[in-house]
Design an enzyme around this catalytic site. Sequence first.
Site, PDB file in Angstrom:
ATOM      1  CE  LYS A  16      -1.038  -0.433   4.877  1.00  0.00           C
ATOM      2  NZ  LYS A  16      -0.031   0.437   5.468  1.00  0.00           N
ATOM      3  NE  ARG A  91      -2.235   0.219  11.238  1.00  0.00           N
ATOM      4  CZ  ARG A  91      -1.150   0.724  10.655  1.00  0.00           C
ATOM      5  NH1 ARG A  91      -1.236   1.744   9.862  1.00  0.00           N
ATOM      6  NH2 ARG A  91       0.025   0.183  10.878  1.00  0.00           N
ATOM      7  NE  ARG A 160       9.937  -1.805   9.329  1.00  0.00           N
ATOM      8  CZ  ARG A 160       8.909  -1.343   8.602  1.00  0.00           C
ATOM      9  NH1 ARG A 160       9.143  -0.786   7.440  1.00  0.00           N
ATOM     10  NH2 ARG A 160       7.683  -1.448   9.035  1.00  0.00           N
TER      11      ARG A 160
HETATM   12  P1  AMP Z   1       2.992   1.082   8.997  1.00  0.00           P
HETATM   13  O1  AMP Z   1       4.227   1.618   8.369  1.00  0.00           O
HETATM   14  O2  AMP Z   1       1.729   1.761   8.507  1.00  0.00           O
HETATM   15  O3  AMP Z   1       2.890  -0.418   8.938  1.00  0.00           O
HETATM   16  O4  AMP Z   1       3.075   1.468  10.550  1.00  0.00           O
HETATM   17  C1  AMP Z   1       4.138   1.016  11.367  1.00  0.00           C
HETATM   18  C2  AMP Z   1       3.744   1.101  12.835  1.00  0.00           C
HETATM   19  O5  AMP Z   1       3.427   2.467  13.169  1.00  0.00           O
HETATM   20  C3  AMP Z   1       2.491   0.327  13.211  1.00  0.00           C
HETATM   21  O6  AMP Z   1       2.770  -1.042  13.478  1.00  0.00           O
HETATM   22  C4  AMP Z   1       2.039   1.090  14.462  1.00  0.00           C
HETATM   23  O7  AMP Z   1       2.850   0.767  15.581  1.00  0.00           O
HETATM   24  C5  AMP Z   1       2.342   2.535  14.083  1.00  0.00           C
HETATM   25  N1  AMP Z   1       1.196   3.157  13.368  1.00  0.00           N
HETATM   26  C6  AMP Z   1       1.158   3.570  12.068  1.00  0.00           C
HETATM   27  N2  AMP Z   1      -0.040   4.100  11.767  1.00  0.00           N
HETATM   28  C7  AMP Z   1      -0.786   4.019  12.898  1.00  0.00           C
HETATM   29  C8  AMP Z   1      -2.118   4.393  13.230  1.00  0.00           C
HETATM   30  N3  AMP Z   1      -2.945   4.930  12.324  1.00  0.00           N
HETATM   31  N4  AMP Z   1      -2.541   4.150  14.501  1.00  0.00           N
HETATM   32  C9  AMP Z   1      -1.743   3.620  15.432  1.00  0.00           C
HETATM   33  N5  AMP Z   1      -0.487   3.222  15.187  1.00  0.00           N
HETATM   34  C10 AMP Z   1       0.010   3.419  13.933  1.00  0.00           C
END
Ligand code: AMP
Length: 221
Positions: A16, A91, A160
């Site tokens: 995405k 989310r 990571r």
């Molecule tokens: P992503 O890169 O979107 O997979 O986000 C990486 C991490 O950031 C997630 O596993 C959460 O710990 C945090 N995170 C990102 N977006 C959100 C959100 N909308 N609400 C809460 N935590 C978030």
Amino acid sequence: MARNIFLMFGPPGSGKGTQSEMLAKALNLPIISTGDLLREERRAGTELGKQVEAIMDRGDLVSNELVIKLVAQRLNDEDSQEGVILDGFPRNQEQLADLLRIIRETDALYLIHVDVDDEVVLERITGRRVCACGANYHIKYKPTQKEGYCDKCGAELEIRKDDQPEVVKNRLVKYHEALQGILNSNKFKQVIKINGQQSIPEVHNDILEEVEKINNYEDID
Ligand code: AMP
């Protein structure tokens, strides 16, 4: 002015982020990625960054209050006034409710659901390797010339923390919980479901085809 707000929704590893970038280029819109905003805070070593470090490394969600602040700031920026692509937000239902509170009544929300099976997600993510210099690889889909070492700078590659299999499983549980809550909402002008298990250009073309239909309808109005 009425804005189109595209919510890019899919499991971790659904591509995405890549699709958001391609769509952003095609529509000339900015991307608001909460994951990127949070990682930036961590890199910059801010108070907020330190606060979310452990939560993110476990694959848990950071507090709604905190992310909505980040999103609200970016939605107010001048470049967000003609429309935006939201990546990784909302989310859960609470975040969706928060979002509805801060957007304008004339804004139209479109959910782009990039659908990928859990087994495919696990294979894609657990094969990811990253380098401190910023380069990204995949042991199967984007291998390095010398196994385990960066092609660009020669440093040893890492996994990571939140790409470890147990953490990915946790992120998937969170994703499925969120998916149900979000899909139950009737606040979207349209839900666009896309098969995310195709090649990157195919997924992009499917998204673009649907988005162009929206723009054509608007031209007729
Ligand atoms: P992503 O890169 O979107 O997979 O986000 C990486 C991490 O950031 C997630 O596993 C959460 O710990 C945090 N995170 C990102 N977006 C959100 C959100 N909308 N609400 C809460 N935590 C978030």
